[in-house]
Design an enzyme around this catalytic site. Structure first.
Site, PDB file in Angstrom:
ATOM      1  N   LYS A   1      39.176  51.840 -10.084  1.00 50.14           N
ATOM      2  CA  LYS A   1      38.782  53.233  -9.853  1.00 50.14           C
ATOM      3  C   LYS A   1      39.803  54.164 -10.499  1.00 50.14           C
ATOM      4  O   LYS A   1      41.012  53.981 -10.361  1.00 50.14           O
ATOM      5  CB  LYS A   1      38.693  53.488  -8.346  1.00 50.14           C
ATOM      6  CG  LYS A   1      38.048  54.799  -7.955  1.00 50.14           C
ATOM      7  CD  LYS A   1      37.892  54.862  -6.440  1.00 50.14           C
ATOM      8  CE  LYS A   1      37.201  56.148  -6.001  1.00 50.14           C
ATOM      9  NZ  LYS A   1      37.060  56.211  -4.528  1.00 50.14           N
TER      10      LYS A   1
ATOM     11  N   GLU B   1      27.113  53.608   9.502  1.00 51.12           N
ATOM     12  CA  GLU B   1      27.022  54.659  10.518  1.00 51.12           C
ATOM     13  C   GLU B   1      26.328  54.186  11.789  1.00 51.12           C
ATOM     14  O   GLU B   1      26.728  54.564  12.901  1.00 51.12           O
ATOM     15  CB  GLU B   1      26.292  55.876   9.941  1.00 51.12           C
ATOM     16  CG  GLU B   1      27.034  56.591   8.838  1.00 51.12           C
ATOM     17  CD  GLU B   1      26.795  56.005   7.453  1.00 51.12           C
ATOM     18  OE1 GLU B   1      27.360  56.521   6.473  1.00 51.12           O
ATOM     19  OE2 GLU B   1      26.032  55.015   7.362  1.00 51.12           O
TER      20      GLU B   1
ATOM     21  N   ARG C   1      21.373  59.058   9.676  1.00 49.94           N
ATOM     22  CA  ARG C   1      21.138  57.618   9.571  1.00 49.94           C
ATOM     23  C   ARG C   1      21.341  56.904  10.901  1.00 49.94           C
ATOM     24  O   ARG C   1      20.906  55.763  11.063  1.00 49.94           O
ATOM     25  CB  ARG C   1      22.073  57.024   8.517  1.00 49.94           C
ATOM     26  CG  ARG C   1      22.099  57.815   7.221  1.00 49.94           C
ATOM     27  CD  ARG C   1      22.990  57.186   6.196  1.00 49.94           C
ATOM     28  NE  ARG C   1      22.406  55.948   5.691  1.00 49.94           N
ATOM     29  CZ  ARG C   1      22.865  55.289   4.640  1.00 49.94           C
ATOM     30  NH1 ARG C   1      23.907  55.722   3.984  1.00 49.94           N
ATOM     31  NH2 ARG C   1      22.286  54.182   4.244  1.00 49.94           N
TER      32      ARG C   1
END
Length: 615
Positions: free
Chosen positions: A257, A343, A371
């Site tokens: 990254k 979640e 969600r």
């Protein structure tokens, strides 16, 4: 054999106006192109803001994908989508990056209206494999199995439950080819957690024999990897082999990254994942915010509350720093749990902690709470468990666009029995309301925070039935009661001053503090006015204003309630102040709405009408 370098008087990037142009490039040209893409991204994203680190990490991978697969005939689905900037560059949108994430400009995520190469706009994690499963079924039913389906998903997104459900289905259909590219950089915002992260680490450093038995092969996939994700030729070769297999395949690609940009690679906290305007050389913001953010104010308040309440623990779904839990993690490391991008699991795990005698606090973006609504409703509220939810990025978030606006929380949460929801108007109220929330033991509580600077303190003139009276016209009749939700109190106060001094309208501004359940005293106060105007940066349908109107009706109060909020629409990306103004939720919009309701002539601007406007 590599082709000869192309003759050029301009950069390679300028010549790549569509993916097909990549296929004539030599290895040397591809290396130059990768470097030019990184320079372009650093310049444009540091100027406009956006997702920098994720895109720097997928340059070579995206080049290889577009050389092997023929988009849009072949389907490329990017999970989350914040790593799709390179894809946008290669599909003809280079000239639009100057307006990245600005109103009317280039979206920060894939966008179907922008290009036929973009299939999925939703930028919530862990969904790409399910999209791919459905697309592959459609291709099979239509007899079009030569059209490949490819899903690119990060190791962080693989921690989400939907990804596991999709893997189960994909691996169980050996006659339905899908290529799953696992972009393994060891992190999402933060380092990836859980058993799968350990398994990928073992595959990454355990010798990497492609024939080895692993989690993916046990599910029915052919496994290729690990592959150096920054070697275009190597990735391209493996992708061609994967396409030829005609089975479900996992290609395990290792990337870094922030690759190629020293500040991003050195930023071990989040590798400059998402940035505002920053200095390209240092990665530091080019200006200092005039006031602390709501997120940082919450982080400091939480540490104070946690010190006084040893029963308080915190849960994050792979968003430790973005939701303000960093300080608590430093101060009380054993009381903060990162469950990955999961979640639903986060909320029901919080329910278990509450059953065990603790008071869990779930810090989550408002848009992502959608969600886990079933878990909040059935696993927390049904059991009347003391769990506090702190919703960051509530309301209009700004440049991240439709899938990130936290505009549905008020409407959803208003339906939950026993839930208490507060919206602090300033940092001082945030501290008081957070303390009240973690002291409540009879059911779930919610605090709602915007993505913005915390702004100025707004003191109360009086406290009445638990509500704060922020403004009251002197010597005028009680014409209008304005009831703003949270920080919109600032716009309401400004509007009240204009209505009072310039138009002779008597105004009261009341902050209910606790929005749900609707305070009984608010209905009594409404009965003393000619008009009630509720103001919220959530959808008008079923939100705070609708709840207030319902309470007034139940109490026999006949004062009309005008509900000002966001239109029933998906709102595009843009600045938070600009989008609020277009929806009529700034001070000028509130003045127009009140005067129109009272019979004054004060036309709404075209921008308000374009976005859905005010009632």
């Amino acid at each position: 054999m590599a082709t000869a370098p192309v003759e050029r008087s301009s950069s390679v990037l300028e010549q790549v106006t569509n993916p097909g142009a990549l296929r004539s490039l030599s290895d040397g040209d591809l290396a130059v192109l990768a470097e030019e893409i990184r320079q372009f991204l650093v310049a444009k994203v540091c100027a406009a803001g956006g997702h920098l680190g994720p895109n720097l990490g997928v340059v070579e991978l995206t080049l290889a994908l577009h050389r092997v697969f023929d988009s849009p005939d072949d389907a490329l689905v990017f999970d989350i989508g914040h790593q799709a900037y390179v894809h946008k560059l290669l599909t003809g949108r280079r000239d639009r990056f100057d307006a990245l994430r600005r109103r009317g400009g280039l979206s920060g995520y894939p966008s179907r209206p922008e290009s036929v190469h973009d299939l999925v706009e939703n930028s919530h994690a862990s969904t790409a494999l399910s999209y791919a499963d459905g697309l592959a079924k459609a291709r099979q039913l239509a007899g079009e199995q030569e059209r490949a389906v490819v899903a690119v998903i990060g190791d962080g997104a693989l921690t989400g439950g939907m990804a596991w459900e999709a893997l189960n289905n994909l691996g169980g259909a050996p006659d339905r080819p899908v290529t799953v590219v696992v972009n393994d950089n060891g992190r999402s915002y933060a380092p990836t957690t859980g058993a799968l992260a350990g398994h990928l680490h073992m595959l990454r450093y355990g010798g990497g024999a492609e024939a080895c038995r692993n989690f993916f092969t046990d599910l029915g996939f052919v496994y290729f990897g690990p592959v150096d994700g920054h070697n275009t030729a190597e990735v391209e070769g493996v992708l061609r082999r994967a396409r030829a297999v005609k089975r479900p395949v996992v290609v395990h690609v290792m990337t870094v990254k922030g690759r190629g940009h020293a500040p991003a690679e050195a930023d071990t906290a989040d590798c400059l994942h998402a940035v505002g305007a920053v200095d390209p050389a240092s990665g530091r913001p080019v200006c200092t915010p005039s006031a602390p953010s709501w997120t940082s104010e919450f982080g400091r308040a939480l540490v104070e509350v946690a010190a006084d309440h040893p029963e308080v623990v915190a849960i994050t779904a792979a968003m430790l720093l973005p939701t303000g839990l960093g300080l608590m993690k430093e101060r009380f490391p054993g009381r903060v749990f990162d469950v990955g991008i999961a979640e639903q699991h986060a909320v029901t795990s919080a329910a278990g902690l509450a059953m065990g005698g603790f008071h869990p606090l779930v810090a989550i973006y408002s848009t992502f709470l959608n969600r886990a609504f079933d878990q909040l409703l059935m696993d927390v509220a049904l059991h009347r468990l003391p769990v506090t939810f702190v919703l960051d990025r509530a309301g209009i978030t700004g440049p991240d666009g439709p899938s990130h606006h936290g505009m549905w929380d008020l409407a959803l949460l208003s339906t939950v029995p026993g839930l208490r929801l507060a919206a602090p108007r300033d940092a001082a109220q945030l501290r008081r309301l957070l303390s009240e929330a973690v002291s409540w033991g009879e059911g779930p509580t919610v605090l709602r925070l915007p993505r913005a600077a915390a702004g100025v303190s707004m003191g109360a003139l009086a406290r009445m039935d638990g509500m704060d009276i922020l403004y009251r016209s002197k010597g005028r009749p009680l014409d209008v009661l304005m009831v703003p939700v949270g920080p919109l109190a600032q716009a309401a106060l400004e509007a009240a001053g204009v209505l009072d001094t310039e138009h002779g309208v008597g105004v009261t501004v009341a902050d209910p503090r606790w929005v749900f359940p609707v305070n009984e005293g608010l209905a009594s106060l409404a009965a003393r006015h000619r008009l009630v105007v509720s103001v919220e940066d959530g959808v008008r349908t079923g939100g705070a204003g609708a709840a207030l109107a319902g309470r007034c009706q139940d109490e026999g109060v006949t004062t009309p309630v005008q509900v000002l909020g966001l239109p029933h629409a998906f709102i595009p990306h843009g600045s938070r102040p600009g989008l609020l103004a277009e929806a009529g939720l700034d001070a000028a919009g509130l003045v127009r709405a009140v005067l129109a309701s009272l019979g004054h002539r004060y036309p709404a601007p075209a921008t308000a009408r374009r976005l859905g406007g005010i009632p």
